[in-house]
Design a protein around this motif. Structure first.
Motif, short mmCIF file in Angstrom:
data_model
loop_
_atom_site.label_atom_id
_atom_site.label_comp_id
_atom_site.label_asym_id
_atom_site.label_seq_id
_atom_site.Cartn_x
_atom_site.Cartn_y
_atom_site.Cartn_z
N ARG A 18 -17.03 143.26 17.29
CA ARG A 18 -17.24 142.08 18.39
C ARG A 18 -16.21 142.06 19.50
NH1 ARG A 18 -18.73 140.75 13.10
NH2 ARG A 18 -20.90 140.26 12.69
N LYS A 19 -16.54 141.40 20.33
CA LYS A 19 -15.72 140.92 21.44
C LYS A 19 -15.66 139.44 21.56
CE LYS A 19 -16.29 144.88 24.69
NZ LYS A 19 -16.33 145.11 26.14
N ARG A 20 -14.52 138.87 22.19
CA ARG A 20 -14.16 137.44 22.22
C ARG A 20 -13.83 137.47 23.70
NH1 ARG A 20 -12.29 139.17 17.67
NH2 ARG A 20 -10.19 139.09 18.64
N HIS A 21 -14.48 136.56 24.25
CA HIS A 21 -14.09 135.72 25.58
C HIS A 21 -13.90 134.74 25.43
CE1 HIS A 21 -15.34 139.76 27.47
NE2 HIS A 21 -16.51 139.62 26.61
N ILE A 22 -12.24 134.25 25.92
CA ILE A 22 -11.68 132.89 25.59
C ILE A 22 -11.31 132.58 26.92
CG2 ILE A 22 -10.09 131.82 24.30
CD1 ILE A 22 -9.86 133.88 22.49
N LEU A 23 -11.45 131.29 27.31
CA LEU A 23 -11.25 130.66 28.42
C LEU A 23 -10.30 129.35 28.04
CD1 LEU A 23 -11.75 130.41 31.67
CD2 LEU A 23 -13.41 128.80 31.15
N VAL A 24 -9.00 129.58 28.58
CA VAL A 24 -8.04 128.54 28.34
C VAL A 24 -7.39 128.10 29.50
CG1 VAL A 24 -7.42 129.80 25.99
CG2 VAL A 24 -5.95 130.10 28.04
N ASP A 25 -6.98 126.85 29.42
CA ASP A 25 -6.26 126.13 30.42
C ASP A 25 -4.77 126.71 30.63
OD1 ASP A 25 -4.73 124.63 28.63
OD2 ASP A 25 -5.63 122.88 29.26
N THR A 26 -4.08 126.28 31.66
CA THR A 26 -2.71 126.66 31.80
C THR A 26 -1.70 126.39 30.71
OG1 THR A 26 -2.17 124.75 33.36
CG2 THR A 26 -2.89 126.98 34.34
N LEU A 27 -2.23 125.46 29.68
CA LEU A 27 -1.36 125.25 28.52
C LEU A 27 -1.69 126.20 27.37
CD1 LEU A 27 -1.20 121.14 28.77
CD2 LEU A 27 0.42 122.94 29.40
N GLY A 28 -2.76 126.85 27.61
CA GLY A 28 -3.46 127.61 26.52
C GLY A 28 -4.30 127.08 25.69
N LEU A 29 -4.66 125.76 25.96
CA LEU A 29 -5.86 124.86 25.31
C LEU A 29 -7.14 125.74 25.47
CD1 LEU A 29 -4.44 121.14 26.06
CD2 LEU A 29 -4.09 122.60 23.98
N VAL A 30 -7.90 125.80 24.34
CA VAL A 30 -9.25 126.63 24.52
C VAL A 30 -10.49 125.61 25.38
CG1 VAL A 30 -11.17 127.56 23.26
CG2 VAL A 30 -8.63 127.71 22.58
N LEU A 31 -10.92 126.25 26.41
CA LEU A 31 -12.00 125.38 27.01
C LEU A 31 -13.31 125.97 26.39
CD1 LEU A 31 -10.55 125.47 30.60
CD2 LEU A 31 -10.48 123.71 28.80
N ALA A 32 -13.43 127.31 26.22
CA ALA A 32 -14.72 127.80 26.06
C ALA A 32 -14.53 129.19 25.42
CB ALA A 32 -15.61 128.11 27.03
N VAL A 33 -15.36 129.52 24.31
CA VAL A 33 -15.47 130.94 23.71
C VAL A 33 -16.73 131.40 23.64
CG1 VAL A 33 -14.89 131.98 21.33
CG2 VAL A 33 -13.35 130.05 22.45
N VAL A 34 -16.69 132.92 23.91
CA VAL A 34 -18.00 133.45 23.54
C VAL A 34 -17.84 134.84 22.82
CG1 VAL A 34 -20.00 134.64 24.75
CG2 VAL A 34 -19.33 132.42 25.68
N ASP A 42 -17.69 143.78 29.47
CA ASP A 42 -16.58 142.61 29.69
C ASP A 42 -17.22 141.54 30.68
OD1 ASP A 42 -14.82 143.37 27.66
OD2 ASP A 42 -13.40 144.25 29.12
N ARG A 43 -17.59 142.09 31.97
CA ARG A 43 -18.09 141.17 33.13
C ARG A 43 -19.35 140.35 32.55
NH1 ARG A 43 -19.39 146.49 34.54
NH2 ARG A 43 -21.62 146.94 34.51
N ASP A 44 -20.25 140.94 31.64
CA ASP A 44 -21.14 140.13 31.31
C ASP A 44 -20.87 138.96 30.23
OD1 ASP A 44 -22.97 141.59 32.80
OD2 ASP A 44 -23.16 143.11 31.01
N GLY A 45 -19.97 139.40 29.34
CA GLY A 45 -19.41 138.49 28.64
C GLY A 45 -18.68 137.11 29.32
N ALA A 46 -17.90 137.71 30.21
CA ALA A 46 -17.21 136.75 31.05
C ALA A 46 -18.12 135.85 31.97
CB ALA A 46 -16.34 137.54 32.21
N LYS A 47 -19.21 136.44 32.12
CA LYS A 47 -20.25 135.40 32.77
C LYS A 47 -20.82 134.24 32.01
CE LYS A 47 -22.10 138.86 36.24
NZ LYS A 47 -23.34 139.47 36.66
N ALA A 48 -21.09 134.76 30.76
CA ALA A 48 -21.37 133.93 29.63
C ALA A 48 -20.41 132.72 29.39
CB ALA A 48 -21.58 134.45 28.35
N VAL A 49 -19.16 133.05 29.37
CA VAL A 49 -18.28 132.07 29.10
C VAL A 49 -17.92 131.24 30.16
CG1 VAL A 49 -15.87 133.13 29.62
CG2 VAL A 49 -16.05 131.61 27.83
#
Length: 119
Positions: A18-34, A42-49
């Motif tokens: 599986r792949k995990r796409h993680i979006l964090v802020d500049t402090l490293g706090l998680v905003l979203a995960v798919v 990767d680009r399709d997973g990025a679109k989802a997150v």
């Protein structure tokens, strides 16, 4: 990832899973995960997150840093669909050892389970 979705093989790395796409802020706090099968680009997973954060907090982001796996048509998609700038932070090909890259280390902290050592 849906309950019935199976794992697949990542064509680039030839690894099943599986792949995990993680979006964090500049402090490293998680905003979203798919999470999805490794067979999805990767680009399709990025679109989802990015869609997830765009729908929940449309004014939250202005600039997104990503690695080279997210280059190409995704840059224009982010600009048109989200109104943000997607900046690719690349490593140089001549460096063979580990090298700390600006901005990219922030996502490694939550994804690798670094904890607060102040405890």
């Amino acid at each position: 990832m849906s309950k019935g979705e199976s794992t697949a093989t990542n064509a680039g790395k030839k690894i099943a899973g599986r792949k995990r796409h993680i979006l964090v802020d500049t402090l490293g706090l998680v905003l979203a995960v798919v999470v999805h099968s490794a067979g999805i680009q990767d680009r399709d997973g990025a679109k989802a997150v990015l869609d997830r954060i765009k729908n929940e907090h449309p004014q939250r982001l202005q600039l997104v840093w990503a690695d080279g796996g997210y280059a190409g048509k995704l840059i224009e998609w982010v600009k048109c669909e989200c109104g943000w700038v997607l900046e690719i932070v690349k490593r140089t090909d001549d460096v063979k050892a580990f090298k700390l890259l600006p901005h990219r280390w922030v996502v490694e902290r939550p994804s690798l389970g670094w904890g607060d050592s102040a405890g």
